[in-house]
Design a protein around this motif. Sequence first.
Motif, PDB file in Angstrom:
ATOM      1  N   ASN A 118       0.998   7.281 -12.515  1.00  0.00           N
ATOM      2  CA  ASN A 118       1.741   8.043 -11.503  1.00  0.00           C
ATOM      3  C   ASN A 118       0.908   8.208 -10.240  1.00  0.00           C
ATOM      4  N   ILE A 119       0.073   7.207  -9.958  1.00  0.00           N
ATOM      5  CA  ILE A 119      -0.849   7.308  -8.832  1.00  0.00           C
ATOM      6  C   ILE A 119      -0.127   7.320  -7.490  1.00  0.00           C
ATOM      7  N   VAL A 120       0.971   6.565  -7.366  1.00  0.00           N
ATOM      8  CA  VAL A 120       1.720   6.555  -6.103  1.00  0.00           C
ATOM      9  C   VAL A 120       2.355   7.912  -5.860  1.00  0.00           C
ATOM     10  N   LEU A 124      -0.321  10.203  -4.610  1.00  0.00           N
ATOM     11  CA  LEU A 124      -0.677   9.928  -3.221  1.00  0.00           C
ATOM     12  C   LEU A 124       0.369  10.471  -2.265  1.00  0.00           C
ATOM     13  N   ILE A 125       1.619  10.337  -2.627  1.00  0.00           N
ATOM     14  CA  ILE A 125       2.690  10.875  -1.781  1.00  0.00           C
ATOM     15  C   ILE A 125       2.570  12.383  -1.668  1.00  0.00           C
ATOM     16  N   ARG A 126       2.293  13.054  -2.788  1.00  0.00           N
ATOM     17  CA  ARG A 126       2.136  14.512  -2.751  1.00  0.00           C
ATOM     18  C   ARG A 126       0.916  14.917  -1.924  1.00  0.00           C
ATOM     19  N   LEU A 127      -0.193  14.209  -2.114  1.00  0.00           N
ATOM     20  CA  LEU A 127      -1.402  14.526  -1.347  1.00  0.00           C
ATOM     21  C   LEU A 127      -1.184  14.324   0.146  1.00  0.00           C
ATOM     22  N   SER A 128      -0.466  13.274   0.511  1.00  0.00           N
ATOM     23  CA  SER A 128      -0.238  12.990   1.932  1.00  0.00           C
ATOM     24  C   SER A 128       0.652  14.034   2.586  1.00  0.00           C
ATOM     25  N   HIS A 129       1.345  14.800   1.773  1.00  0.00           N
ATOM     26  CA  HIS A 129       2.279  15.803   2.294  1.00  0.00           C
ATOM     27  C   HIS A 129       1.693  17.213   2.259  1.00  0.00           C
ATOM     28  N   ARG A 185      10.334   0.631  -5.456  1.00  0.00           N
ATOM     29  CA  ARG A 185       9.863   1.683  -6.367  1.00  0.00           C
ATOM     30  C   ARG A 185       9.174   2.811  -5.612  1.00  0.00           C
ATOM     31  N   ILE A 186       8.330   2.466  -4.611  1.00  0.00           N
ATOM     32  CA  ILE A 186       7.669   3.549  -3.874  1.00  0.00           C
ATOM     33  C   ILE A 186       8.652   4.266  -2.945  1.00  0.00           C
ATOM     34  N   VAL A 187       9.667   3.542  -2.492  1.00  0.00           N
ATOM     35  CA  VAL A 187      10.718   4.195  -1.695  1.00  0.00           C
ATOM     36  C   VAL A 187      11.467   5.207  -2.554  1.00  0.00           C
ATOM     37  N   ASN A 188      11.770   4.835  -3.778  1.00  0.00           N
ATOM     38  CA  ASN A 188      12.497   5.730  -4.679  1.00  0.00           C
ATOM     39  C   ASN A 188      11.675   6.944  -5.103  1.00  0.00           C
ATOM     40  N   LEU A 189      10.358   6.863  -4.942  1.00  0.00           N
ATOM     41  CA  LEU A 189       9.489   8.000  -5.275  1.00  0.00           C
ATOM     42  C   LEU A 189       9.439   9.042  -4.150  1.00  0.00           C
ATOM     43  N   GLY A 190      10.105   8.748  -3.033  1.00  0.00           N
ATOM     44  CA  GLY A 190      10.164   9.735  -1.953  1.00  0.00           C
ATOM     45  C   GLY A 190       9.269   9.434  -0.766  1.00  0.00           C
ATOM     46  N   LEU A 191       8.815   8.181  -0.637  1.00  0.00           N
ATOM     47  CA  LEU A 191       7.904   7.844   0.448  1.00  0.00           C
ATOM     48  C   LEU A 191       8.538   8.043   1.818  1.00  0.00           C
ATOM     49  N   TYR A 240       8.618  13.331   7.609  1.00  0.00           N
ATOM     50  CA  TYR A 240       7.891  14.583   7.854  1.00  0.00           C
ATOM     51  C   TYR A 240       6.735  14.350   8.830  1.00  0.00           C
ATOM     52  N   HIS A 241       5.977  13.286   8.607  1.00  0.00           N
ATOM     53  CA  HIS A 241       4.822  13.022   9.468  1.00  0.00           C
ATOM     54  C   HIS A 241       5.245  12.560  10.862  1.00  0.00           C
ATOM     55  N   LEU A 242       6.346  11.842  10.959  1.00  0.00           N
ATOM     56  CA  LEU A 242       6.816  11.407  12.272  1.00  0.00           C
ATOM     57  C   LEU A 242       7.160  12.599  13.162  1.00  0.00           C
ATOM     58  N   ASN A 243       7.507  13.715  12.552  1.00  0.00           N
ATOM     59  CA  ASN A 243       7.865  14.925  13.299  1.00  0.00           C
ATOM     60  C   ASN A 243       6.761  15.980  13.288  1.00  0.00           C
ATOM     61  N   SER A 244       5.566  15.600  12.799  1.00  0.00           N
ATOM     62  CA  SER A 244       4.497  16.582  12.635  1.00  0.00           C
ATOM     63  C   SER A 244       3.745  16.885  13.922  1.00  0.00           C
ATOM     64  N   GLY A 245       3.807  15.970  14.888  1.00  0.00           N
ATOM     65  CA  GLY A 245       3.044  16.144  16.114  1.00  0.00           C
ATOM     66  C   GLY A 245       1.605  15.682  15.993  1.00  0.00           C
ATOM     67  N   GLN A 246       1.173  15.270  14.800  1.00  0.00           N
ATOM     68  CA  GLN A 246      -0.181  14.772  14.580  1.00  0.00           C
ATOM     69  C   GLN A 246      -0.212  13.278  14.890  1.00  0.00           C
ATOM     70  N   MET A 247      -0.880  12.903  15.985  1.00  0.00           N
ATOM     71  CA  MET A 247      -0.835  11.518  16.432  1.00  0.00           C
ATOM     72  C   MET A 247      -1.334  10.543  15.375  1.00  0.00           C
ATOM     73  N   GLU A 248      -2.446  10.865  14.710  1.00  0.00           N
ATOM     74  CA  GLU A 248      -2.997   9.951  13.707  1.00  0.00           C
ATOM     75  C   GLU A 248      -2.008   9.714  12.575  1.00  0.00           C
ATOM     76  N   MET A 249      -1.353  10.765  12.117  1.00  0.00           N
ATOM     77  CA  MET A 249      -0.394  10.625  11.021  1.00  0.00           C
ATOM     78  C   MET A 249       0.851   9.868  11.470  1.00  0.00           C
ATOM     79  N   ILE A 250       1.242  10.067  12.714  1.00  0.00           N
ATOM     80  CA  ILE A 250       2.408   9.353  13.248  1.00  0.00           C
ATOM     81  C   ILE A 250       2.130   7.858  13.303  1.00  0.00           C
ATOM     82  N   VAL A 251       0.950   7.485  13.807  1.00  0.00           N
ATOM     83  CA  VAL A 251       0.595   6.070  13.934  1.00  0.00           C
ATOM     84  C   VAL A 251       0.538   5.397  12.564  1.00  0.00           C
TER      85      VAL A 251
END
Length: 267
Positions: free
Chosen positions: A128-130, A133-138, A166-172, A178-189
Amino acid sequence: MCIRDRLRGINFTTKEEELNEIFAALAHATEESTKARIMLIEHGIVPILIRFLLHCSYSISALCLRTIGYLTLLEENKLSILYENGIIPHICMLLEHPRKAVRQEACWILSNLFKSPPTILECVFATNIVDKLIRLSHYDDFSISKEALIALCNLSGYISLGQTMRIVNLGLIEVLDYHLNSGQMEMIVISLDVIKNLLEKGRIADSIVDNKRNVIAKIFEQLNVLRSFNYLQMHKDQKIRCLLYTSDAADDLLCVDLGGRRIIKKK
């Protein structure tokens, strides 16, 4: 006695001071020397390093983790030995480590390990590593979230179409939105790089099924991610705006192209 000979006699009952001395020497040797990294692999040291990742002493497990991190800087054809010795389940456990530094290092290692063919990466999906990673990135600390997102970016650039779904279905995609709307340039890129990789896989699907519509783009439409693209086109940061290129139908996500492919790798 050389380090290799000393390694053959160690186990989890070996004194912590001796283990620290041995693994510190390995970490130091592999930090700058490609030759030392190759020698560790050729002399069968990798299984020992992976086994001691789960040592009860943080200092010992951290030294092993750091040395493995240096090994992942080798060429892609050298990474298979890490997979063969079960690195993925061990790193998967470390993603939940209470220390932030360990979680961050584990994400960094994965970002390099994911530079592998889809056939090798299939073992990633046996864990369940993907999902982790998705949870950590959020939800995690920013530095860890960034490393987790970079790992997902590299993964999305190397996996097959089926693995992409499969990674799309996991909620990627929801996390990317969320990151596209976060205002954090590094995360957006980084998120835009992931989206570029996903849409490329969608175009592969189009050619397979002779479908004119990008299957990944359809999912973006269903999740209303288009609003994020419209926002980014007006972003004050020129770097972000330059990552976005829209064709004649600017309001149609199926016609959105995100520029040249760029896989993010740790230096």
